[in-house]
Design an enzyme around this catalytic site. Structure first.
Site, short mmCIF file in Angstrom:
data_model
loop_
_atom_site.label_atom_id
_atom_site.label_comp_id
_atom_site.label_asym_id
_atom_site.label_seq_id
_atom_site.Cartn_x
_atom_site.Cartn_y
_atom_site.Cartn_z
N HIS A 158 15.56 -13.27 -3.97
CA HIS A 158 15.17 -14.15 -5.07
C HIS A 158 14.97 -13.37 -6.37
O HIS A 158 14.17 -13.77 -7.22
CB HIS A 158 13.91 -14.93 -4.71
CG HIS A 158 14.10 -15.82 -3.53
ND1 HIS A 158 14.97 -16.89 -3.53
CD2 HIS A 158 13.59 -15.77 -2.26
CE1 HIS A 158 14.95 -17.48 -2.35
NE2 HIS A 158 14.12 -16.81 -1.56
N GLU B 129 0.83 -1.21 0.00
CA GLU B 129 0.00 0.00 0.00
C GLU B 129 0.87 1.26 0.00
O GLU B 129 0.54 2.25 -0.66
CB GLU B 129 -0.95 -0.05 1.21
CG GLU B 129 -1.85 1.16 1.41
CD GLU B 129 -2.79 1.49 0.25
OE1 GLU B 129 -2.92 0.68 -0.68
OE2 GLU B 129 -3.37 2.58 0.25
#
Ligand code: G6P
Length: 614
Positions: free
Chosen positions: A510, A487
């Site tokens: 990752h 958000e």
């Protein structure tokens, strides 16, 4: 997502149309236009961009329309065709005698266009709407009955629409209809108003009739007739709206967004009133109409929402699973509606929406209802289409939110989720009395803690300005604040157009870590609790790649000073409530960056507050 207005009565129409459009500007501001009945023809005025451009254009022509008392108007959020004057509504048939405004999307407009071109229609715009103008005009040429022409045309139209139609032959007539888009008629004395939403009519009348799908209303100065798609006359249900005219004022703030951020402590107090009396008494949530036995046995919930409401839903999932042990799935409404969802009468489906009108969420909850699920709606608009579909309705009472970027409605949605989760936990007996006592007592302190943050907003402003010239921004968090990171990033994207992304911090390694270098700000939402140490390690990993590290934290840990170049401190709070606190500085960072960059904070480009097309 486009707003339409119409008026027939005895007053000067242009002022009424402009006032109405001003109230609907949250639905789009790509262009605006009005059509007003003149003595011999309908006059049309349009302008690209915001309503103020149309107002200036109209000033030049004021003598042309000063006696006019019938007209329609439109505010556009472009779907088909660029946001320019040609594509601005109102649209007309070849001769300009039939004029329409439209909110929605006509899905078969290409087929209609091809058919109409063969008959001689000359298309001027790239809009889907123009096909409807030509279609109604061709039918009208045969029938000479405007209502009948609209009725027959709607049989050929596929898609979503709210339409308001006028014809220069009909100096005392306005016709409106809708399908899957909002529309209501305001009823005055010898006058009628048509609008996409209540604020456009409330300064003039509180008496109104909501149109249902496929109904067609014909308005003259002293009468109103309602028919269904087959032409059968229907009884008119005029109700008194529980609304007062609200003067939308910035109250001295530079933007509505800043004012709405500051309203949040009171908004929370408002949501809690009547529901959370004290830390010792159970939550009162009469709005939930599921009986207690069903609630006790409930083991599956789905939450559907879009945008900021989806982030509130993600936190809702976290707390319902934690407090009540019920498995919760969440999904963006736009994805939910086009797959085979496993929903049944044993599933509680929660729709979350500030506006209560978002087309994707509305379709999703209708689908869930059709499968027998109990539908609970959390919305800021208890008079909206979603509220009308609800089996249970929790109004969040945040008050009108003007800024397109949602702030106070998000916080109000979160508080509603806390109340719902605690309410269910109390029924299901899934929380200890100590945990219940602690969470309820601390909930009551949240408004004060937010006030503390707001009183230090100047330091947050400095931090924001320090990073304002970045091209990218990364927000990381873990656990319950992962949606806060999403958000925070969304707020920044929406109003500053900086490419901001939220990641679960454990995922940095990752892939996203490849983007880190000395130009990349990384903001860690480092709230004390179960994932604090893990997030600290992830922040170290980012720092090792030279990222510009910022912490948002309630920790006083001295070692943070070595790791972070900026530390935004927030008051202490238990981890499960921390999203309520952590979001406030993120709203302020987004606001101050956008303000520093000179962006249009309250009406960011390409966005609309209410998205009524799929
Ligand atoms: C639009 C608004 C967003 C909002 C989303 C969902 O995209 O710009 O601020 O979060 O719609 O709206 P809703 O009214 O359903 O919460």
């Amino acid at each position: 997502m486009c707003g339409i207005v119409g008026y027939i009565g005895t007053r000067q129409v242009v002022d009424i149309l402009l006032n109405g459009l001003e109230q609907l500007e949250y639905r789009g501001y790509d262009s605006a236009g009005v059509a007003v009945m003149g003595e011999n023809k309908i006059n049309i005025y349009k302008a690209e961009g915001k309503l103020e451009n149309l107002s200036s254009e109209l000033l030049i022509h004021k003598d042309e329309y000063k006696n006019s008392t019938l007209g329609i108007g439109h505010i556009r959020w472009a779907t088909h065709g660029a946001p320019n004057v040609i594509n601005a509504h109102p649209h007309t048939c070849n001769c300009g005698r039939l004029v329409i405004v439209h909110n929605g999307i006509i899905e078969n407009y290409k087929e209609l266009k091809a058919e109409l071109e063969k008959k001689g229609a000359k298309f001027r715009s790239q809009t889907d709407t123009e096909a409807v103008a030509h279609l109604i005009a061709y039918i009208y040429n045969d029938t000479k009955d405007l209502t009948e022409a609209v009725r027959l045309a709607t049989k050929k139209i596929e898609g979503a629409y709210a339409l308001c139609v006028m014809h220069s032959d009909k100096k005392d007539e306005l016709v409106a209809t809708k399908r899957n888009a909002p529309l209501l008629v305001g009823v005055g004395d010898d006058e009628y108003f048509v609008a996409s939403d209540v604020p456009a009519i409330i300064p003039y009348t509180k008496r109104a009739m909501y149109l249902n799908d496929n109904q067609i209303v014909t308005l003259t100065r002293n009468d109103m007739t309602l028919i269904d798609a087959e032409g059968k006359e229907l009884p008119k249900k005029v109700e008194t709206l529980p609304w007062e005219p609200v003067a939308l004022s910035k109250m001295g703030y530079k933007h509505f967004m800043l004012k709405e951020i500051h309203e949040q402590p009171d908004v929370i107090r408002n949501v809690l009133v009547g529901k959370l009396h004290s830390a010792q008494t159970p939550i009162k949530l009469d709005e939930v109409k599921l009986n207690k036995d069903t609630l006790k046995n409930l083991n599956r919930i789905q939450i559907i929402a879009c945008g900021t409401s989806l982030h509130a839903a993600m936190i809702g999932k976290y707390i319902i699973e934690d407090f009540c042990g019920i498995s919760v799935d969440i999904e963006a409404s736009s994805e939910y509606i086009y797959r085979k969802t496993v929903t049944d009468e044993h599933t509680l489906v929660i729709g979350v929406s500030q506006s209560g009108e978002t087309a994707d969420t509305l379709t999703a909850i209708k689908q869930a209802k059709a499968k027998g699920s109990h539908v609970l709606i959390i919305t800021n608009r208890p008079d909206s289409a979603m509220a009308r579909e609800a089996d249970s309705l929790i109004p969040v009472n945040a008050g009108i939110e003007v800024s397109v970027a949602a702030t106070k409605s998000y916080i109000a949605q979160l508080v509603s989720f806390y109340l719902l989760a605690i309410y269910m936990a109390e029924i299901k007996n899934t929380m200890s009395s100590k945990a219940l006592y602690e969470i309820k007592s601390e909930m009551m302190l949240v408004p004060q803690k937010i006030e503390q943050i707001l009183s230090h907003k100047e330091t947050i402003k400095q931090c924001a300005q320090h990073y304002a010239n970045t091209k990218d921004f990364i927000y990381v968090a873990r656990g319950i604040n992962y949606p806060t990171a999403l958000e925070g990033a969304l707020k920044l994207k929406e109003i500053s157009y900086i490419n901001a992304t939220g990641y679960p911090a454990g995922e940095l390694k990752h892939g996203p870590i490849a983007m880190l270098d000395e130009s990349m700000p990384v903001l860690s939402i480092l709230m004390k609790g179960s994932v604090y140490e893990k997030l600290l390690s992830n922040s170290e990993e980012a720092k090792a790649r030279n990222a510009r590290m910022i912490a948002l934290t309630n920790s006083k840990d001295e070692k943070l000073k070595d790791l972070f170049e900026y530390i935004i401190e927030v008051p202490d709070i238990q981890e499960l409530l921390s999203p309520l606190i952590a979001m406030i500085p993120l709203q302020l960072i987004a606001y101050y960056i956008a303000e520093y960059l000179g962006k249009d904070v309250d009406q960011p480009r390409n966005l609309a507050k209410s998205v009524t097309v799929e």
